[in-house]
Design a protein around this motif. Structure first.
Motif, PDB file in Angstrom:
ATOM      1  N   ARG A 227       1.995   8.828  -0.269  1.00 38.48           N
ATOM      2  CA  ARG A 227       2.979   9.855  -0.613  1.00 38.48           C
ATOM      3  C   ARG A 227       2.769  11.064   0.305  1.00 38.48           C
ATOM      4  NH1 ARG A 227       3.012  10.735  -6.667  1.00 38.48           N
ATOM      5  NH2 ARG A 227       3.631   8.575  -6.509  1.00 38.48           N
TER       6      ARG A 227
ATOM      7  N   ARG B 208       0.846  -1.195   0.000  1.00 32.47           N
ATOM      8  CA  ARG B 208       0.000   0.000   0.000  1.00 32.47           C
ATOM      9  C   ARG B 208       0.889   1.256   0.000  1.00 32.47           C
ATOM     10  NH1 ARG B 208      -3.643   2.536   3.772  1.00 32.47           N
ATOM     11  NH2 ARG B 208      -4.480   4.303   2.645  1.00 32.47           N
TER      12      ARG B 208
ATOM     13  N   HIS C 243       7.824  11.387 -10.717  1.00 32.25           N
ATOM     14  CA  HIS C 243       8.836  10.585 -10.058  1.00 32.25           C
ATOM     15  C   HIS C 243      10.228  10.968 -10.543  1.00 32.25           C
ATOM     16  CE1 HIS C 243       6.284   7.452  -8.153  1.00 32.25           C
ATOM     17  NE2 HIS C 243       5.430   8.139  -8.856  1.00 32.25           N
TER      18      HIS C 243
ATOM     19  N   ASP D 173       2.679   9.993   9.944  1.00 30.27           N
ATOM     20  CA  ASP D 173       1.336   9.454  10.152  1.00 30.27           C
ATOM     21  C   ASP D 173       0.373  10.529  10.651  1.00 30.27           C
ATOM     22  OD1 ASP D 173      -0.433   7.209  10.118  1.00 30.27           O
ATOM     23  OD2 ASP D 173      -0.389   7.251  12.300  1.00 30.27           O
TER      24      ASP D 173
ATOM     25  N   GLU E 207      -3.101   9.080   0.104  1.00 33.28           N
ATOM     26  CA  GLU E 207      -3.123   7.636   0.329  1.00 33.28           C
ATOM     27  C   GLU E 207      -3.637   6.931  -0.923  1.00 33.28           C
ATOM     28  OE1 GLU E 207      -3.910   7.355   5.101  1.00 33.28           O
ATOM     29  OE2 GLU E 207      -5.650   7.541   3.794  1.00 33.28           O
ATOM     30  N   TYR E 208      -2.954   5.869  -1.305  1.00 30.47           N
ATOM     31  CA  TYR E 208      -3.329   5.107  -2.500  1.00 30.47           C
ATOM     32  C   TYR E 208      -3.840   3.738  -2.093  1.00 30.47           C
ATOM     33  CZ  TYR E 208      -0.716   8.703  -4.922  1.00 30.47           C
ATOM     34  OH  TYR E 208      -0.287   9.908  -5.388  1.00 30.47           O
TER      35      TYR E 208
ATOM     36  N   GLY F 274       8.361   3.902  -9.547  1.00 35.20           N
ATOM     37  CA  GLY F 274       7.349   4.201  -8.550  1.00 35.20           C
ATOM     38  C   GLY F 274       6.524   2.988  -8.219  1.00 35.20           C
ATOM     39  N   SER F 275       5.418   3.212  -7.542  1.00 31.82           N
ATOM     40  CA  SER F 275       4.674   2.089  -7.004  1.00 31.82           C
ATOM     41  C   SER F 275       3.892   1.331  -8.071  1.00 31.82           C
ATOM     42  CB  SER F 275       3.718   2.586  -5.919  1.00 31.82           C
ATOM     43  OG  SER F 275       2.877   3.582  -6.462  1.00 31.82           O
TER      44      SER F 275
ATOM     45  N   PHE G  84       0.536  15.585 -10.217  1.00 25.94           N
ATOM     46  CA  PHE G  84       1.327  15.104  -9.102  1.00 25.94           C
ATOM     47  C   PHE G  84       2.805  15.273  -9.390  1.00 25.94           C
ATOM     48  CE2 PHE G  84      -2.746  13.340  -8.846  1.00 25.94           C
ATOM     49  CZ  PHE G  84      -3.017  13.245  -7.501  1.00 25.94           C
TER      50      PHE G  84
ATOM     51  N   ASP H 295      -7.544  10.613   0.603  1.00 29.33           N
ATOM     52  CA  ASP H 295      -7.655   9.472  -0.284  1.00 29.33           C
ATOM     53  C   ASP H 295      -7.483   9.972  -1.727  1.00 29.33           C
ATOM     54  OD1 ASP H 295      -9.486   6.605   0.249  1.00 29.33           O
ATOM     55  OD2 ASP H 295      -8.888   7.219  -1.764  1.00 29.33           O
ATOM     56  N   TYR H 296      -6.667   9.285  -2.505  1.00 33.46           N
ATOM     57  CA  TYR H 296      -6.446   9.682  -3.910  1.00 33.46           C
ATOM     58  C   TYR H 296      -7.746   9.925  -4.644  1.00 33.46           C
ATOM     59  CZ  TYR H 296      -7.670   4.915  -4.005  1.00 33.46           C
ATOM     60  OH  TYR H 296      -8.355   3.769  -3.774  1.00 33.46           O
TER      61      TYR H 296
END
Lengths: 238, 602
Positions: A80, A77, A217, A187, A90-91, A232-233, A214, A193-194
């Motif tokens: 960024r 998960r 990268h 945190d 959050e993705y 990237g992810s 965004f 949320d994306y």
């Protein structure tokens, strides 16, 4: 056969030269990245810090942090964080099983890449045991040094006749308290949320995301089994 | 009269040629000739046909009235036809389009005659909202659904397109030309248009200012139904605290105050309550607003958004948490535990297995939180960690639980992720979720009667989603434009093919192949300009359509949305109206205000 031997070496506690008693589950590692173009003799330098807890890893760049969490079902998960704004996106976890390799994020180099390389020599012992590997791939040569008992990259150099890229560990520690505090700080950033970004054009931070997109990268420093830099992810495949 | 050879050529078609005048063979004087021509229907002289009479002297004695010999022309045109013969009508009446439309007209007449027009005839009301489901989305989803069934597609009808009454809703917010879900759903839920970004409060609110909430709260249809003694339910594939579902039960100065950690400290200390807390305290808050009121609370709540109900503590993580710490609440409250304590006979579920185990006939109430954040896209649902139900499954279960009340029920169902897929510039998921909404509406139609249940299907707003070019009939809706009579894609001025569906703005092209999560596309910067799609399969789930204006996220659009209705009072859904009319149609149909008033007067 070499790969099998290497995996056995990585897995077997008897094979390592002594044990490392540091709490290597919590790591802060600083790296310097040097990229050079041979033809015009130009080179650029940048730095990043790798932060690790047993199931989280973060790559802290000067402007933003990419953090990955390993879930119980082995999905990864991504989150960024943007340091200056103290905000995060959050993705969803990667949902294609096997698409991502946790080791490539956690160690900067994947187990598969290590297993595909040729072991040249080892020096030191215990926490300072360093293993040296090389791999020739076409015109490119990969040279890698590996702190085996810390599962930490000491250096990697990829060179070709026209281009070279080197990542070198400049400092590291396993201060659990400090590492935990850093993750806790991120945190506490306000996250979105994306999927909700498009509905928040009145939020200046998110409006910037909507209008300008965004952060692209940069050089991630993460390498797959072929020594290719990961972008990237989510791998953008055609 | 100017007579030309051309005209005489036409005259040669004459069916009658009459010779008149002196027939004495000894008389050598020129004869007078008369020619009568029948004129066809549509002729220049007589549009309904008729007779043309030409008269003249046969000067050259050739026995034929030449053009130069005509001295007089008279027209006798037919009167317009007052009836058509069956044979004349056959090209129409034998045509399937014609026949279908005639049946539709007859059916519409029956529908208008049969619909219960008096107020208060609807025992049950179901409001379906496709978040972001603009007209172009409905059209494209219709084609996709048809093509998935093996049809050409264009002729297909989604379940709600077959409803007998429909109209348009103007979606703008009081302060915004292009609206957001908070303002639009407040209009539908409470009958009052308001500002963008605020929930259940009128336009006198200042977004984000807790102090401006008091005195500007609006009552919702869900609350009125609750007061009236009906069962009440909310179902969404988005977080259940997200703007659209929240507008049915919450009052908030900001749509993003989904839990206490999302609120500024000043708002918390000033006494504003986060949206998740308002959901769990729905019954108590409603009773506090009206003296002597005793209600039993929401019977059905199903959706995503578990993180807003759990403390920020890994110990509270559920089985399909996708964060190391699932909960977001910084006040230590576990709202799921609070709900269970309030409703010991209710069932709290968080996965497919728990959902499947619910016996709707014997269950008093259900609280289902199936995802940490939004529930999955329908096409992506199989990838959920613990499994989660579809929108149509939730709709079925909700109705089965709610219809245990003889006083009827009020249910709101939101397909919340059509909007998200569009924001991500991914038509596949937007259309797939629209098709799933169509299934959910069909479930509702099958489980209820139009005699006593008003069903309204609409959208809160549209998106900048277009269906363009000149693709031939049956061309795959997600494919490249292939013109009529060709098997090769049309090429644009840049010599590259282009897709039928696309976006005016947004992230633009991504080719993520079989990726069924639309949001994966956010990981890349916007793609500007055109991309050569020649070798790209644009029909895959992971294809993101090209966009003209590069933005990090595609935007809402401002045009009207469709409103579709069936059941008592549905005839009021007609014409182009403010979106707030929807509340008033529901109120008229079910007498919500009147019944609630009567209850409070008791």
């Amino acid at each position: 056969m070499k790969a099998a031997i290497l995996i056995a070496t990585l897995m077997s506690p008897l094979a390592v030269a002594g044990q490392c008693n540091m709490n290597t589950g919590f790591t802060q590692a600083n790296y310097k990245v040097t990229t050079g173009t041979i033809t015009n003799k130009q080179h650029t330098e940048s730095i990043f810090t790798l932060w690790r807890t047993p199931h989280q890893v973060a790559k802290q760049n000067p402007q933003f942090i990419e953090l990955w969490q390993e879930l119980r079902n082995q999905q990864i998960r991504p989150i960024r964080y943007f340091q200056e704004a103290q905000r995060g996106i959050e993705y969803q976890p990667s949902e294609v099983q096997g698409k991502q390799d946790w080791s490539s994020k956690y160690q900067l180099v994947s187990d598969k890449l290590l297993a595909s390389m040729t072991h040249q020599k080892s020096t030191g012992e215990g926490c300072e045991l360093v293993e040296y590997y090389t791999k020739q791939q076409g015109e490119s040569k990969i040279e890698l040094s590996w702190l085996a008992n810390q599962k930490l990259l000491k250096s990697i150099r990829i060179s070709s006749p026209r281009y070279s890229r080197e990542i070198v560990l400049t400092a590291s520690n396993h201060n659990q308290q400090k590492v935990k505090a850093q993750f806790a700080e991120w945190d506490n950033y306000q996250t979105t949320d994306y999927a909700d970004i498009g509905d928040n054009e009145n939020d200046p931070f998110l409006a910037k995301m909507i209008n300008q997109g965004f952060v692209e990268h940069g050089a991630s420093g993460f390498y797959d089994a072929q020594g290719n830099q990961l972008q990237g992810s989510h791998k953008h495949h055609h | 009269m100017a007579t030309t050879m051309k005209k005489l050529n036409l005259i040669s078609l004459a069916v009658v040629v009459a010779l008149t005048g002196c027939s004495d063979d000894d008389d050598n004087s020129p004869k007078t000739l008369t020619v009568e021509n029948t004129l066809a229907v549509g002729s220049e002289q007589c549009v309904n046909g008729g007779t043309e009479t030409l008269t003249g002297t046969d000067s050259n004695d050739n026995g034929t009235l030449d053009s130069a010999e005509v001295t007089d022309t008279t027209l006798s045109c037919n009167a317009p036809a007052t009836t058509l013969t069956a044979a004349q009508l056959a090209p129409l009446t034998d045509n399937d389009w014609f026949k279908e439309a005639q049946v539709k007209v007859a059916t519409s007449e029956e529908n208008i005659a049969a619909v219960a027009k008096d107020s208060g005839k609807a025992k049950n009301v179901i409001l379906f909202v496709g978040d972001g489901m603009g007209i172009s989305t409905v059209t494209a989803a219709r084609i996709m659904a048809g093509q998935l069934e093996g049809k050409l597609g264009e002729e297909h009808q989604l379940s709600f397109e077959a409803l007998p009454f429909s109209g348009f809703a103007k979606t703008y917010n009081v302060d915004a030309q292009t609206p957001d879900s908070a303002g639009t759903m407040t209009a539908m839920a409470s009958g009052v248009k308001t500002d963008a970004g605020v929930i259940g409060v009128d336009e006198d609110i200042e977004r984000g200012n807790c102090a401006t909430v008091a005195g500007n709260e609006l009552v919702t249809a869900t609350e009125l139904a609750e007061i009236a003694g009906k069962s009440t339910g909310i179902v969404s594939t988005a977080r259940i605290t997200h703007a659209t579902p929240a507008a049915t039960y919450a009052k908030s100065a900001d749509r993003n105050w989904e839990d206490v950690s999302d609120m500024p400290e000043t708002a918390v200390t000033a006494g504003c309550e986060d949206i998740a807390s308002q959901l769990v305290n729905f019954e108590a808050n409603l009773e506090a607003r009206y003296a002597g009121l005793n209600v039993d609370g929401l019977e059905v709540v199903m959706g995503g958004g578990r993180r807003h109900f759990l403390p920020k503590d890994a110990a509270f993580n559920s089985a399909d948490a996708v964060s190391s710490v699932e909960g977001d609440r910084t006040d230590g409250r576990d709202l799921t535990a609070e709900w269970k304590a309030k409703y010991p006979a209710g069932q709290y579920v968080m996965d497919q297995a728990g959902f499947d185990a619910i016996n709707a006939d014997t269950t008093e109430r259900v609280f289902g939180l199936f995802n940490e954040s939004h529930m999955q896209y329908e096409a992506d649902r199989a990838n959920d960690v613990a499994g989660e139900p579809s929108l149509s499954e939730m709709t079925a279960k909700a109705i089965d639980v709610l219809d245990n009340n003889d006083n009827g029920f009020f249910l709101t169902v939101e397909a919340g992720r059509i909007d998200h897929a569009h924001h991500a510039g991914n038509a596949y998921n937007a259309l797939s979720d629209t098709v799933e909404l169509s299934k959910a509406v069909q479930v509702a139609l099958d489980k209820t009667s139009i005699e006593d249940t008003l069903i309204i299907v609409t959208a809160d707003h549209s998106h900048v989603f277009t269906i363009a070019g000149y693709p031939k009939r049956g061309n795959p809706i997600l494919g490249k434009v292939v013109p009529v009579g060709s098997d090769e894609p049309s090429l644009a001025a840049d010599n590259m093919p282009y897709t039928t569906v696309g976006y005016t703005n947004g992230g633009g092209f991504r080719d993520l192949g079989d990726e069924t999560d639309a949001d994966a596309g956010y990981n890349f910067a916007p793609v500007t300009g055109r991309v050569d799609l020649t070798d790209v399969d644009t029909t895959t789930p992971g294809f993101h359509q090209e966009a003209v204006v590069p933005l990090g996220s595609e935007t809402h659009a401002a045009e009207d949305v469709g409103v579709y209705a069936v059941g008592p009072g549905a005839h009021l859904v007609t014409g182009t109206n403010e979106q707030s009319l929807i509340f008033h149609v529901m109120d008229y149909a079910a007498d919500l205000v009147k019944q609630a008033d009567a209850k409070l007067a008791q």
